[in-house]
Design a protein around this motif. Sequence first.
Motif, short mmCIF file in Angstrom:
data_model
loop_
_atom_site.label_atom_id
_atom_site.label_comp_id
_atom_site.label_asym_id
_atom_site.label_seq_id
_atom_site.Cartn_x
_atom_site.Cartn_y
_atom_site.Cartn_z
N UNK A 103 0.84 -1.20 0.00
CA UNK A 103 0.00 0.00 0.00
C UNK A 103 0.87 1.24 0.00
N UNK A 104 0.27 2.38 -0.32
CA UNK A 104 1.00 3.63 -0.46
C UNK A 104 0.94 4.52 0.76
N UNK A 105 1.15 5.83 0.57
CA UNK A 105 1.26 6.77 1.69
C UNK A 105 0.06 6.81 2.63
N UNK A 106 -1.14 6.51 2.12
CA UNK A 106 -2.34 6.63 2.96
C UNK A 106 -2.63 5.38 3.78
N UNK A 107 -1.77 4.38 3.73
CA UNK A 107 -2.00 3.09 4.39
C UNK A 107 -2.41 3.22 5.85
N UNK A 108 -1.74 4.07 6.60
CA UNK A 108 -2.00 4.15 8.04
C UNK A 108 -3.37 4.73 8.36
N UNK A 109 -3.95 5.46 7.42
CA UNK A 109 -5.23 6.12 7.67
C UNK A 109 -6.42 5.35 7.10
N UNK A 110 -6.24 4.71 5.95
CA UNK A 110 -7.39 4.11 5.28
C UNK A 110 -7.37 2.59 5.27
N UNK A 111 -6.25 1.98 5.65
CA UNK A 111 -6.15 0.54 5.64
C UNK A 111 -5.28 0.02 4.51
N UNK A 112 -5.09 -1.29 4.48
CA UNK A 112 -4.20 -1.93 3.52
C UNK A 112 -5.00 -2.56 2.39
N UNK A 113 -4.28 -3.13 1.42
CA UNK A 113 -4.91 -3.79 0.28
C UNK A 113 -5.93 -4.82 0.74
N UNK A 114 -5.54 -5.64 1.70
CA UNK A 114 -6.40 -6.74 2.14
C UNK A 114 -7.74 -6.25 2.68
#
Length: 372
Positions: A103-114
């Motif tokens: 995942x990219x820069x927003x991973x910590x806020x919106x969640x991961x691919x899974x």
Amino acid sequence: MDAALFQIAERVRAALADHTPLRLRGGGSKDFHALQLQGDLLDTRDWRGIVSYEPSELVVTVRAGTPLAELEAVLVAQGQCLAFEPPHFGAATVGGMVATGWSGPSRASVGAVRDYVLGVEILNGRAESLRFGGQVMKNVAGYDVSRLMAGSWGTLGLITEVSLKVLPVAPGETTLRFDGLSQAEALQRLNQWGGQPLPLNASCWVPDAAGADTGSGTLYLRLRGARAAVEAACRSLGGVRLDDAATAADWQACREQTLPWFAQRAADHVLWRLSVPQTAPVLALPHGVGAPLIEWQGGLRWVQAPRSQGPALQALAQSVGGSASLFRAESAGQISASPIFDVQNPAVQRIQAQLRQAFDPVGIFNPGRTMA
């Protein structure tokens, strides 16, 4: 069965009969990240196309060989997106996006691919076509196998089709810059802001000068959400508000690792990925190792260091409840030659072995991606 998928299935059946390993690949954009690249190449790019897309339902079903850029263009035309911002690193495909789980820069806020995988269709190691999940969130009875495929690196099966949850593009967005902050100051602010009702979406702290472990740097903070919430956050947080059009390219460069910080890596240094708790303090990196680039509100720290520093970095990350892995090798085109799943926990090792035995008992899929 479509001719392209039939040919893929026949390749798997032949490999099963001959016990011949297969190297599953879409665009090959993640080939650099492997222990070894083993097996006969099985290219999935002929199996491409969007099967169904319901913008009003926020769900899209796509064949695995579909270029990721092609899918994103279709979503943008409808004012929607893959909120987790998957990196391309080249000609990425949708199947590769799910298989790697990056995942990219927003991973910590919106969640991961899974978190956005609703369902998958795969060919397992017996050449059987299996479907898991569906096209809605509440479809799981028993094991959530569809999400298990995210980050499996093709070691459990060949992903042929995937259904994904998509989201509308946020109406409000802006980036704030905070100059002259040390690592400790940046982390302290990110932790403080994380406990407040702010539309934080992404962050990136970049050191001003390589080699300064405790030197100052610049913190970039991206806000996304309702326009009123973004404007209110700008007034309360301060900082320098940047031009939205200009920063869009910068955030893309951060996602694709084309920022100057990544490009300035020394010839004998590899890129290490340290995944740690967001509240982890400044890490006492080995002598001579420069300051990291920090993303995910403190949870992701990129370090440039010689390969020989691996044990020290792994021990350091583990001491704060995280992990360290070799992400990129010394030079472009060279594989990392480091295991993706270097799991130390014996219980987790057993679970991984049992999963591979269940899905790919002969071991024909991507053997070079994991430990022997």
